[in-house]
Design a protein around this motif. Structure first.
Motif, PDB file in Angstrom:
ATOM      1  N   ARG A 119      -1.148   9.112   6.974  1.00 38.14           N
ATOM      2  CA  ARG A 119      -1.534   7.729   6.659  1.00 38.14           C
ATOM      3  C   ARG A 119      -0.430   6.750   7.067  1.00 38.14           C
ATOM      4  NH1 ARG A 119      -5.942   7.110   3.097  1.00 38.14           N
ATOM      5  NH2 ARG A 119      -6.706   9.058   2.187  1.00 38.14           N
ATOM      6  N   ASP A 128      -2.762  11.689  -2.073  1.00 37.34           N
ATOM      7  CA  ASP A 128      -3.155  12.592  -1.005  1.00 37.34           C
ATOM      8  C   ASP A 128      -2.148  13.743  -0.989  1.00 37.34           C
ATOM      9  OD1 ASP A 128      -4.392  13.684   1.242  1.00 37.34           O
ATOM     10  OD2 ASP A 128      -4.525  11.773   2.295  1.00 37.34           O
ATOM     11  N   GLU A 133      -1.824   2.948   7.900  1.00 34.94           N
ATOM     12  CA  GLU A 133      -2.712   2.624   6.782  1.00 34.94           C
ATOM     13  C   GLU A 133      -1.947   2.163   5.548  1.00 34.94           C
ATOM     14  OE1 GLU A 133      -5.338   5.826   5.853  1.00 34.94           O
ATOM     15  OE2 GLU A 133      -5.794   6.270   7.953  1.00 34.94           O
ATOM     16  N   ILE A 134      -0.682   2.562   5.437  1.00 35.27           N
ATOM     17  CA  ILE A 134       0.103   2.276   4.244  1.00 35.27           C
ATOM     18  C   ILE A 134       1.478   1.754   4.650  1.00 35.27           C
ATOM     19  CG2 ILE A 134      -1.064   3.947   2.753  1.00 35.27           C
ATOM     20  CD1 ILE A 134       1.253   5.883   3.394  1.00 35.27           C
ATOM     21  N   ASP A 135       2.181   1.180   3.665  1.00 36.38           N
ATOM     22  CA  ASP A 135       3.531   0.669   3.898  1.00 36.38           C
ATOM     23  C   ASP A 135       4.592   1.722   3.597  1.00 36.38           C
ATOM     24  OD1 ASP A 135       2.753  -2.183   4.396  1.00 36.38           O
ATOM     25  OD2 ASP A 135       2.007  -2.003   2.348  1.00 36.38           O
ATOM     26  N   ALA A 180      -0.335   6.413  10.817  1.00 34.81           N
ATOM     27  CA  ALA A 180      -1.516   5.685  11.305  1.00 34.81           C
ATOM     28  C   ALA A 180      -1.476   4.202  10.951  1.00 34.81           C
ATOM     29  CB  ALA A 180      -2.785   6.319  10.739  1.00 34.81           C
ATOM     30  N   ARG A 208       0.865  -1.182   0.000  1.00 40.86           N
ATOM     31  CA  ARG A 208       0.000   0.000   0.000  1.00 40.86           C
ATOM     32  C   ARG A 208       0.899   1.229   0.000  1.00 40.86           C
ATOM     33  NH1 ARG A 208      -2.441  -1.315   5.532  1.00 40.86           N
ATOM     34  NH2 ARG A 208      -0.231  -1.815   5.722  1.00 40.86           N
TER      35      ARG A 208
END
Length: 301
Positions: free
Chosen positions: A139, A131, A144-146, A142, A98
């Motif tokens: 992100r 984004d 949410e992504i790698d 948090a 991600r």
């Protein structure tokens, strides 16, 4: 672990006997002595509590053996698929990554990198999110992504491992028929004072003007726009001018022009970053390494 390996080996020995039609051929295939392979089968029969092969002709399955055969085949097929998949994931050949990126890199840099990555790792699923620079960093923090690609000035350096990819110059964007677009300015660039007579459109990248003399432009902005599509719509309708990093300006733009801002001379430091205190998956690490190598070979910092 040893007991598990032994049991898997016993199941494989059982299938070898069935597939080869005899113990001698199965022993050759297993690279074991016939006595050792027979002992393995007997141990499996002892564990199961039933004979798998008929007495006298050991290559003929008993009714219980016939029942066991498809189940053992299915189990070993699933186990082999799992083993192969885990090894592929460890090698970076399978899995999902991600990535969040600022929009300018999604349109300019990332497609080329993704082409190279997909050639090497065709079975990796890639989730791509665009984004603004603050958003991609948030992100990442948090979880949410790698990986994230964006502007390093907007992130907490203590929590993030940042690697510089490109130093992206800041320029002025206006209509081609704007008075700012003349041969002198095209060759020498523009100063922030020259922009003060023009309506200014603030966008997210204008944060780069903060703490410089050009910050006066932000304070007198007539419009504030976050979406890049809306920004270019306002620009094309002659509602003002703005500043943008060069990578954020579309190639072959028919109506607008990008002119270098020389006073102050500013650059957006674009890089790839990951969490400093957390390992990333092998597929993500492979992308991280390839992205850095690609930029070093194809772009001047």
């Amino acid at each position: 672990m040893d007991d598990l390996n032994m049991k898997l080996q016993q199941l494989r020995h059982f299938l070898f006997v069935v597939e080869e039609g005899g113990f001698r051929a199965a022993a050759d295939r297993a690279n074991r002595s016939q006595a050792a392979l027979s002992a393995s089968i007997k141990e499996l029969e002892k564990t199961l509590g039933q004979r798998l092969f008929e007495v006298g002709n050991k290559a003929i399955l008993t009714p219980f053996g016939e029942t066991c055969l498809p189940k053992m085949e299915q189990f070993l097929t699933v186990y082999q698929a799992l083993e192969d998949d885990l090894k592929a994931s460890a090698a970076g050949d399978k899995g999902k990554i991600r990535i969040a990126s600022v929009p300018s890199l999604v349109t300019k840099l990332l497609p080329s990198v993704l082409v190279e990555y997909s050639k090497k790792y065709p079975d990796i699923e890639i989730v791509l999110i665009d984004d603004n620079s603050v958003g991609v960093a948030n992100r990442l923090l948090a979880g949410e992504i790698d990986l994230a690609l964006g502007n390093c000035t907007s992130i907490d350096q203590t929590n993030i491992d940042f690697t510089l990819l490109i130093s992206d110059p800041i320029g002025v964007v206006c209509l081609k028929n704007n008075e700012l677009n003349n041969e002198l300015n095209q060759s020498q660039g523009l100063t922030w004072q020259q922009l003060m007579t023009q309506p200014f459109i603030y966008n997210g990248t204008c944060r780069l003007l903060e703490n410089t003399p050009a910050e006066a432009l932000n304070r007198r902005a007539r419009y504030t726009v976050e979406n890049i599509t809306s920004l270019f719509s306002l620009l094309r309708n002659d509602l003002g001018i703005t500043t943008l990093p060069k990578l954020a300006f579309p190639a072959n733009e028919p109506e607008l022009v990008w002119i270098d801002l020389v006073d102050p001379s500013l650059n957006r430091q674009i890089g790839i970053f990951k969490l400093a205190d957390k390992s990333i998956s092998p597929p993500a690490q492979a992308f991280y390494d390839l992205c850095i190598a690609y930029v070093q070979e194809n772009y001047w910092l």
